[in-house]
Design a protein around this motif. Structure first.
Motif, mmCIF file in Angstrom:
data_model
loop_
_atom_site.group_PDB
_atom_site.id
_atom_site.type_symbol
_atom_site.label_atom_id
_atom_site.label_comp_id
_atom_site.label_asym_id
_atom_site.label_seq_id
_atom_site.Cartn_x
_atom_site.Cartn_y
_atom_site.Cartn_z
ATOM 1 N N SER A 57 43.918 0.679 63.174
ATOM 2 C CA SER A 57 43.549 -0.207 64.284
ATOM 3 C C SER A 57 43.730 0.457 65.653
ATOM 4 C CB SER A 57 44.374 -1.499 64.214
ATOM 5 O OG SER A 57 45.734 -1.208 64.423
ATOM 6 N N THR A 58 43.986 1.752 65.657
ATOM 7 C CA THR A 58 44.176 2.492 66.913
ATOM 8 C C THR A 58 42.876 3.175 67.293
ATOM 9 O OG1 THR A 58 46.498 2.887 66.424
ATOM 10 C CG2 THR A 58 45.469 4.363 68.019
ATOM 11 N N SER A 59 42.338 2.797 68.448
ATOM 12 C CA SER A 59 41.058 3.380 68.865
ATOM 13 C C SER A 59 41.240 4.696 69.615
ATOM 14 C CB SER A 59 40.292 2.380 69.736
ATOM 15 O OG SER A 59 41.077 2.030 70.844
ATOM 16 N N ASP A 60 42.337 4.872 70.339
ATOM 17 C CA ASP A 60 42.554 6.086 71.119
ATOM 18 C C ASP A 60 43.865 6.744 70.679
ATOM 19 O OD1 ASP A 60 42.796 8.107 72.968
ATOM 20 O OD2 ASP A 60 42.470 6.817 74.716
ATOM 21 N N ARG A 61 43.748 7.642 69.712
ATOM 22 C CA ARG A 61 44.930 8.296 69.155
ATOM 23 C C ARG A 61 45.677 9.107 70.215
ATOM 24 N NH1 ARG A 61 44.999 8.551 63.466
ATOM 25 N NH2 ARG A 61 46.190 10.482 63.520
ATOM 26 N N ALA A 62 44.934 9.796 71.070
ATOM 27 C CA ALA A 62 45.560 10.634 72.099
ATOM 28 C C ALA A 62 46.393 9.788 73.059
ATOM 29 C CB ALA A 62 44.504 11.426 72.850
ATOM 30 N N ALA A 63 45.866 8.650 73.454
ATOM 31 C CA ALA A 63 46.607 7.775 74.367
ATOM 32 C C ALA A 63 47.865 7.237 73.687
ATOM 33 C CB ALA A 63 45.726 6.620 74.828
ATOM 34 N N ARG A 64 47.757 6.932 72.419
ATOM 35 C CA ARG A 64 48.900 6.369 71.700
ATOM 36 C C ARG A 64 50.043 7.374 71.581
ATOM 37 N NH1 ARG A 64 48.938 3.551 65.719
ATOM 38 N NH2 ARG A 64 51.180 3.578 65.493
ATOM 39 N N THR A 65 49.718 8.658 71.472
ATOM 40 C CA THR A 65 50.753 9.667 71.286
ATOM 41 C C THR A 65 51.091 10.431 72.560
ATOM 42 O OG1 THR A 65 49.111 11.319 70.617
ATOM 43 C CG2 THR A 65 50.118 9.983 68.850
ATOM 44 N N ALA A 66 50.480 10.056 73.682
ATOM 45 C CA ALA A 66 50.668 10.794 74.939
ATOM 46 C C ALA A 66 52.134 10.856 75.370
ATOM 47 C CB ALA A 66 49.811 10.180 76.037
ATOM 48 N N LYS A 67 52.853 9.759 75.308
ATOM 49 C CA LYS A 67 54.254 9.749 75.737
ATOM 50 C C LYS A 67 55.107 10.680 74.883
ATOM 51 C CE LYS A 67 54.533 5.138 77.783
ATOM 52 N NZ LYS A 67 55.165 3.818 77.689
ATOM 53 N N ALA A 68 54.871 10.665 73.592
ATOM 54 C CA ALA A 68 55.641 11.534 72.700
ATOM 55 C C ALA A 68 55.344 13.002 72.981
ATOM 56 C CB ALA A 68 55.337 11.204 71.245
ATOM 57 N N ARG A 69 54.064 13.338 73.191
ATOM 58 C CA ARG A 69 53.702 14.717 73.495
ATOM 59 C C ARG A 69 54.299 15.161 74.825
ATOM 60 N NH1 ARG A 69 48.553 14.673 74.315
ATOM 61 N NH2 ARG A 69 48.128 12.557 73.661
ATOM 62 N N ALA A 70 54.289 14.269 75.813
ATOM 63 C CA ALA A 70 54.877 14.593 77.123
ATOM 64 C C ALA A 70 56.391 14.793 76.999
ATOM 65 C CB ALA A 70 54.563 13.489 78.129
ATOM 66 N N ALA A 71 57.034 13.985 76.195
ATOM 67 C CA ALA A 71 58.482 14.116 76.003
ATOM 68 C C ALA A 71 58.828 15.433 75.310
ATOM 69 C CB ALA A 71 59.018 12.937 75.192
ATOM 70 N N LEU A 72 58.027 15.825 74.329
ATOM 71 C CA LEU A 72 58.275 17.095 73.650
ATOM 72 C C LEU A 72 58.044 18.262 74.603
ATOM 73 C CD1 LEU A 72 59.160 18.233 70.944
ATOM 74 C CD2 LEU A 72 56.763 18.312 70.263
ATOM 75 N N GLN A 73 57.014 18.182 75.405
ATOM 76 C CA GLN A 73 56.749 19.214 76.410
ATOM 77 C C GLN A 73 57.932 19.317 77.383
ATOM 78 O OE1 GLN A 73 54.347 21.401 76.655
ATOM 79 N NE2 GLN A 73 54.645 22.152 78.734
ATOM 80 N N ALA A 74 58.430 18.181 77.848
ATOM 81 C CA ALA A 74 59.571 18.165 78.769
ATOM 82 C C ALA A 74 60.814 18.756 78.116
ATOM 83 C CB ALA A 74 59.843 16.745 79.253
ATOM 84 N N ARG A 75 60.986 18.472 76.840
ATOM 85 C CA ARG A 75 62.141 19.024 76.108
ATOM 86 C C ARG A 75 62.109 20.541 76.134
ATOM 87 N NH1 ARG A 75 63.410 18.685 69.610
ATOM 88 N NH2 ARG A 75 64.670 20.551 69.611
ATOM 89 N N PHE A 76 60.938 21.119 75.833
ATOM 90 C CA PHE A 76 60.833 22.572 75.821
ATOM 91 C C PHE A 76 60.974 23.150 77.228
ATOM 92 C CE2 PHE A 76 58.247 21.799 71.840
ATOM 93 C CZ PHE A 76 59.272 22.166 70.987
ATOM 94 N N GLU A 77 60.412 22.471 78.224
ATOM 95 C CA GLU A 77 60.550 22.937 79.603
ATOM 96 C C GLU A 77 62.012 22.905 80.038
ATOM 97 O OE1 GLU A 77 57.861 20.669 82.013
ATOM 98 O OE2 GLU A 77 56.121 21.805 81.310
#
Length: 99
Positions: A21-41
């Protein structure tokens, strides 16, 4: 529903229904991807002293190391399971031979 297999299967059903039921997968996972990026930074440049290009290079290496470490742990776990299975099968064979 206390047994682990039942819980796992029920969770899989729920996850698949949710993704269906998720139409925009990228939008749904954006926060998690940003958090992982911040972790590595934060890991490679916690005080933001590096220039953006050098930070990005180091972040990519940190990300690669993270996933390589996960692959190593998986490999070790599979190897341990394989050894345990072989030991169990050897014990079963020994029991059957002595019975």
């Amino acid at each position: 529903m206390s047994d682990p297999t039942t819980r796992r299967l029920a969770a899989q059903v729920a996850a698949h229904e949710s993704w269906a039921s998720t139409s925009d997968r990228a939008a749904r996972t954006a926060k998690a991807r940003a958090a992982l990026q911040a972790r590595f930074e934060n890991e490679v440049d916690p005080h933001r002293l590096l220039d953006a290009e050098e930070r990005a290079r180091r972040v990519e290496h940190a990300r690669s190391a993270y996933y390589a470490r996960l692959a190593l742990k998986r490999h070790q776990a599979v190897r341990n399971i394989t050894r345990a299975t072989e030991a169990l099968n050897a014990a079963d064979t020994e029991i059957q031979e002595t019975a």
